[in-house]
Design a protein around this motif. Structure first.
Motif, PDB file in Angstrom:
ATOM      1  N   ILE B  80       0.828  -1.210   0.000  1.00 44.12           N
ATOM      2  CA  ILE B  80       0.000   0.000   0.000  1.00 44.12           C
ATOM      3  C   ILE B  80       0.860   1.257   0.000  1.00 44.12           C
ATOM      4  CG2 ILE B  80      -1.900   1.177   1.143  1.00 44.12           C
ATOM      5  CD1 ILE B  80      -2.623  -1.601   0.212  1.00 44.12           C
ATOM      6  N   LYS B  81       1.898   1.269   0.844  1.00 45.22           N
ATOM      7  CA  LYS B  81       2.686   2.492   1.009  1.00 45.22           C
ATOM      8  C   LYS B  81       3.447   2.867  -0.245  1.00 45.22           C
ATOM      9  CE  LYS B  81       3.556   3.465   5.779  1.00 45.22           C
ATOM     10  NZ  LYS B  81       4.310   3.006   6.911  1.00 45.22           N
ATOM     11  N   LEU B  82       3.808   1.865  -1.029  1.00 43.37           N
ATOM     12  CA  LEU B  82       4.692   2.145  -2.157  1.00 43.37           C
ATOM     13  C   LEU B  82       3.973   2.720  -3.371  1.00 43.37           C
ATOM     14  CD1 LEU B  82       7.103  -0.906  -2.093  1.00 43.37           C
ATOM     15  CD2 LEU B  82       7.559   1.416  -1.377  1.00 43.37           C
ATOM     16  N   VAL B  83       2.637   2.622  -3.396  1.00 43.49           N
ATOM     17  CA  VAL B  83       1.916   3.076  -4.589  1.00 43.49           C
ATOM     18  C   VAL B  83       2.108   4.578  -4.781  1.00 43.49           C
ATOM     19  CG1 VAL B  83      -0.329   3.255  -5.701  1.00 43.49           C
ATOM     20  CG2 VAL B  83       0.218   1.266  -4.337  1.00 43.49           C
ATOM     21  N   LYS B  84       2.628   4.955  -5.952  1.00 47.14           N
ATOM     22  CA  LYS B  84       2.989   6.352  -6.171  1.00 47.14           C
ATOM     23  C   LYS B  84       1.773   7.220  -6.442  1.00 47.14           C
ATOM     24  CE  LYS B  84       7.681   6.000  -7.899  1.00 47.14           C
ATOM     25  NZ  LYS B  84       8.380   5.658  -9.131  1.00 47.14           N
ATOM     26  N   VAL B  85       0.836   6.679  -7.232  1.00 44.29           N
ATOM     27  CA  VAL B  85      -0.368   7.442  -7.556  1.00 44.29           C
ATOM     28  C   VAL B  85      -1.532   6.775  -6.838  1.00 44.29           C
ATOM     29  CG1 VAL B  85      -1.745   8.404  -9.429  1.00 44.29           C
ATOM     30  CG2 VAL B  85       0.644   7.826  -9.826  1.00 44.29           C
ATOM     31  N   PRO B  86      -1.765   7.134  -5.560  1.00 40.90           N
ATOM     32  CA  PRO B  86      -2.734   6.355  -4.787  1.00 40.90           C
ATOM     33  C   PRO B  86      -4.180   6.742  -5.056  1.00 40.90           C
ATOM     34  CG  PRO B  86      -1.677   7.958  -3.382  1.00 40.90           C
ATOM     35  CD  PRO B  86      -1.138   8.176  -4.761  1.00 40.90           C
ATOM     36  N   ASN B  87      -4.625   6.594  -6.317  1.00 39.89           N
ATOM     37  CA  ASN B  87      -6.058   6.814  -6.550  1.00 39.89           C
ATOM     38  C   ASN B  87      -6.806   5.505  -6.309  1.00 39.89           C
ATOM     39  OD1 ASN B  87      -5.757   5.241  -8.838  1.00 39.89           O
ATOM     40  ND2 ASN B  87      -5.392   7.000 -10.150  1.00 39.89           N
ATOM     41  N   GLU B  88      -8.140   5.613  -6.337  1.00 43.40           N
ATOM     42  CA  GLU B  88      -8.958   4.475  -5.924  1.00 43.40           C
ATOM     43  C   GLU B  88      -8.657   3.229  -6.756  1.00 43.40           C
ATOM     44  OE1 GLU B  88     -13.043   5.425  -6.143  1.00 43.40           O
ATOM     45  OE2 GLU B  88     -13.593   3.980  -4.600  1.00 43.40           O
ATOM     46  N   ILE B  89      -8.587   3.401  -8.084  1.00 43.46           N
ATOM     47  CA  ILE B  89      -8.417   2.240  -8.963  1.00 43.46           C
ATOM     48  C   ILE B  89      -7.055   1.590  -8.742  1.00 43.46           C
ATOM     49  CG2 ILE B  89      -8.098   1.620 -11.390  1.00 43.46           C
ATOM     50  CD1 ILE B  89     -10.494   3.436 -11.976  1.00 43.46           C
ATOM     51  N   ASN B  90      -5.997   2.399  -8.577  1.00 39.99           N
ATOM     52  CA  ASN B  90      -4.671   1.820  -8.333  1.00 39.99           C
ATOM     53  C   ASN B  90      -4.628   1.063  -7.019  1.00 39.99           C
ATOM     54  OD1 ASN B  90      -3.715   2.761 -10.684  1.00 39.99           O
ATOM     55  ND2 ASN B  90      -2.412   4.355  -9.830  1.00 39.99           N
ATOM     56  N   LEU B  91      -5.286   1.605  -5.993  1.00 38.87           N
ATOM     57  CA  LEU B  91      -5.252   0.927  -4.697  1.00 38.87           C
ATOM     58  C   LEU B  91      -6.041  -0.377  -4.737  1.00 38.87           C
ATOM     59  CD1 LEU B  91      -5.438   3.957  -2.282  1.00 38.87           C
ATOM     60  CD2 LEU B  91      -3.518   2.435  -2.624  1.00 38.87           C
ATOM     61  N   ILE B  92      -7.210  -0.361  -5.414  1.00 37.63           N
ATOM     62  CA  ILE B  92      -7.965  -1.606  -5.578  1.00 37.63           C
ATOM     63  C   ILE B  92      -7.088  -2.627  -6.292  1.00 37.63           C
ATOM     64  CG2 ILE B  92      -9.864  -2.711  -6.818  1.00 37.63           C
ATOM     65  CD1 ILE B  92     -11.549  -0.279  -6.367  1.00 37.63           C
ATOM     66  N   THR B  93      -6.437  -2.163  -7.371  1.00 35.19           N
ATOM     67  CA  THR B  93      -5.656  -3.090  -8.184  1.00 35.19           C
ATOM     68  C   THR B  93      -4.469  -3.650  -7.413  1.00 35.19           C
ATOM     69  OG1 THR B  93      -6.215  -1.607  -9.960  1.00 35.19           O
ATOM     70  CG2 THR B  93      -4.736  -3.381 -10.486  1.00 35.19           C
ATOM     71  N   VAL B  94      -3.822  -2.816  -6.587  1.00 37.13           N
ATOM     72  CA  VAL B  94      -2.651  -3.323  -5.875  1.00 37.13           C
ATOM     73  C   VAL B  94      -3.062  -4.376  -4.844  1.00 37.13           C
ATOM     74  CG1 VAL B  94      -2.294  -1.774  -3.892  1.00 37.13           C
ATOM     75  CG2 VAL B  94      -0.363  -2.579  -5.194  1.00 37.13           C
ATOM     76  N   THR B  95      -4.255  -4.227  -4.260  1.00 36.27           N
ATOM     77  CA  THR B  95      -4.668  -5.288  -3.329  1.00 36.27           C
ATOM     78  C   THR B  95      -5.038  -6.554  -4.092  1.00 36.27           C
ATOM     79  OG1 THR B  95      -6.975  -4.568  -3.271  1.00 36.27           O
ATOM     80  CG2 THR B  95      -5.520  -3.664  -1.601  1.00 36.27           C
ATOM     81  N   ILE B  96      -5.590  -6.402  -5.316  1.00 39.07           N
ATOM     82  CA  ILE B  96      -5.868  -7.592  -6.126  1.00 39.07           C
ATOM     83  C   ILE B  96      -4.552  -8.296  -6.451  1.00 39.07           C
ATOM     84  CG2 ILE B  96      -6.682  -8.394  -8.385  1.00 39.07           C
ATOM     85  CD1 ILE B  96      -8.828  -6.288  -8.280  1.00 39.07           C
TER      86      ILE B  96
END
Lengths: 313, 287
Positions: B80-96
């Motif tokens: 979670i912390k490393l995501v550079k552009v923490p918008n909703e879709i990127n955060l959903i995708t990183v957890t997937i």
């Protein structure tokens, strides 16, 4: 407005033709064909996510509906497969309209959940309605595919058909990318509030895009069914939708080449990794995570950046 | 009537998973699609500790729970912390992506077979008016409700719990008052993983453990959270129990294969008719 990228279209055409001339091995050709199916689906996903901002985790279901409907209508009414595929595509578009009507008012994770739920329901139905769908084992021995009286059979002939279909799709996608519609969709994605105040009917635009994309995906699914000669629910489950998401994001969302690059890499990857087959799922996840974390614009974004830097030097 | 009892058993697991979703949603505003994988990891951990290392139960459970906290915290640090552009879709995708990695690793480590965990307490059938429960199911219900109650006490009474609630209400104001928001977020993932592992441990003797288990449990837990109103603590518990009972009811009148479809059908209806959930408050929308 940007100009149509003829160089890109020509490169794609060249690659398609060279593949046909160079690859004689049927197995490798079949992988390329699967890659083309994936590329169309991933690009469709890309239109939803990258252009319109719709996160749809149910694209695998539309692909499956296309495949099943085409096979079932062709088999039970004895109509030509090409007409059955068109009917399946039309039906899937209507279904997407009906499903999208209530769901597309939702946003973000609510929309993700709703589309995912839809995908799950379709998957369960494919498994359980054995009298219609053949249950978990699906359909074997699907009839041969005929187009205008010509029978298309075998890897080589199918490659020509799928590659032409793919090329037509890419040309359409490129035209769409440079059209006013793409700008309108990206405007909606950027700010629904602003686009609404400019008089754009957000909901109607989203709904039509969603339905059209579902119809294309289903058409692709119908052709896939006749190519594979065998379909079962496993090919269209939640994991397939996640794979499409991975392809689109690894390739880069919001660009024509994104889905194609992603599909090419992720379809080819398992073939090079047969020795460590067990790690395939881990690798998929790592690809997705690394792209999101380090390359928010995907591989095609990275490529463009590198080219752009060289040009400015 | 039996469906009510079996519904409450599976429902209390959905409730625990839903609580995990809610805690992360409240502190970060994202949906953690890997929540179900924590449940699977819980089952796998307890199997490894009990059957492979032969550690007695009273020691294995604390070890598994401690590992859960560590996994949750690492999850936040790595993904979670490393995501550079923490918008909703990127955060959903990183957890997937994270869920796929965890599932893949579990397959590599524990294999594709279903692993058998023996019951923690002697098997017996306890009859209730209109139905019966096995001792294992009763344990599931008791542990889940106990966990939910102690968690709510933690949020109400302890100062750390108050810091959590301050973050729910307003992150900016909380950080001005000296709450370390990053720290709270890390702990939120720790607690969510902890809840998942608790659920995994108690269900392991009933359902056994397979590396793919996380997907369905996670999705249904998410469904339960939405049913109760995303972010609402007791809403999540109620949503879980209701979903379990609905599902049990459908399974008793229709072929049980359709059971999974009905859980999602209910969710679609809730999303169409009342997107804020049964017990959620309507939030002001930006649009």
């Amino acid at each position: 407005m940007k100009k149509i990228n003829y160089l890109f279209l020509f490169t794609i055409l060249l690659i398609l033709v060279l593949t046909k001339l160079l690859i004689k091995n049927e197995y490798y050709l079949s992988i390329v064909i699967f890659g083309l199916f994936n590329a169309i689906n991933a690009s469709c996903f890309n239109i939803l996510l990258g252009y319109t901002g719709i996160i749809s985790l149910g694209q695998g279901a539309f692909y499956g509906i296309g495949a099943y409907c085409a096979v079932i209508t062709a088999a039970s009414y004895g109509i030509s497969p090409s007409i059955a595929i068109l009917m399946a595509s039309f039906f899937s578009g209507i279904l997407a309209f009906v499903v999208g009507y209530p769901t597309l008012r939702l946003h973000g994770h609510y929309l993700a959940m709703a589309t995912l739920g839809f995908g799950m329901i379709i998957y369960v139905f494919m498994n359980e309605m054995a009298f219609l769908t053949g249950g978990p084992s699906g359909f074997l021995d699907i009839n041969k595919f005929t187009l205008l009286g010509m029978s298309i059979y075998g890897e080589s002939e199918f490659y020509i058909f799928v590659a032409s279909m793919f090329f037509v799709f890419v040309v359409m996608f490129e035209l769409f990318d440079k059209s006013f519609l793409a700008y309108k969709l990206k405007f909606i994605k950027e700010s629904e509030f602003a686009s609404k105040s400019f008089g754009i009917n957000i909901f109607r635009t989203k709904l039509l895009t969603f339905s059209l994309v579902a119809a294309i995906t289903a058409f692709n699914g119908g052709v896939y069914a006749y190519y594979a000669g065998f379909i079962s629910p496993v090919s269209f489950n939640f994991h397939y939708s996640i794979q499409l998401l991975t392809m689109a994001i690894v390739g880069g969302v919001g660009s024509v080449s994104g889905g194609i690059v992603g599909a090419a890499i992720l379809t080819a990857l398992p073939e090079f990794m047969t020795a460590i087959e067990d790690y395939e799922m881990v690798l998929y996840g790592l690809f997705l995570a690394v792209t999101i974390i380090f390359l928010p614009e995907g591989l095609s974004g990275l490529f463009k950046k590198i080219v752009g830097k060289n040009a400015s030097n | 009537m039996q469906f009510i009892y079996s519904g409450i058993t599976s429902g209390s697991i959905f409730a625990l998973v839903a609580l995990g979703f809610n805690i992360i949603y409240n502190t970060t505003g994202i949906i953690n699609f890997a929540q179900g994988e924590f449940v699977m990891i819980g089952g796998m951990l307890i199997y490894t500790l009990l059957s492979i290392y032969g550690i007695p139960l009273f020691m294995a459970v604390p070890v598994a729970l401690l590992l859960a906290l560590i996994i949750g915290i690492l999850f936040d640090k790595i993904f979670i912390k490393l995501v550079k552009v923490p918008n909703e879709i990127n955060l959903i995708t990183v957890t997937i992506a994270a869920a796929t990695i965890i599932r893949g690793l579990a397959m590599v480590i524990w294999g594709r077979n279903t692993l058998n965990v023996s019951g923690y307490i002697p098997y017996s059938v306890i009859s209730f008016p209109g139905g019966s429960l096995t001792s294992n199911s009763l344990l599931v219900i008791a542990v889940s409700l106990l966990t939910a109650f102690s968690l709510s006490l933690f949020f109400k009474k302890s100062s750390l719990g108050k810091a959590f609630r301050a973050c729910y209400n307003d992150k900016m104001a909380a950080s001005i008052c000296g709450v370390d928001v990053g720290h709270i977020r890390m702990l939120a993932f720790g607690i969510a993983a902890f809840l998942g592992v608790v659920a995994g441990i108690v269900t392991a003797p009933i359902t056994y453990v397979t590396y793919t288990d996380g997907v369905m449990v996670g999705l249904k837990g998410f469904a339960a959270a939405i049913l109760g109103g995303l972010g609402n603590f007791w809403g999540g518990v109620a949503g879980g129990l209701l979903l379990g009972i609905f599902e049990g009811f459908f399974a008793s009148i229709l072929p049980s294969g359709y059971k999974d479809a009905f859980a999602f059908l209910i969710i679609l209806f809730v999303l169409f008719l009342r997107p804020m959930g049964l017990f959620g408050k309507k939030k002001a929308e930006r649009l």
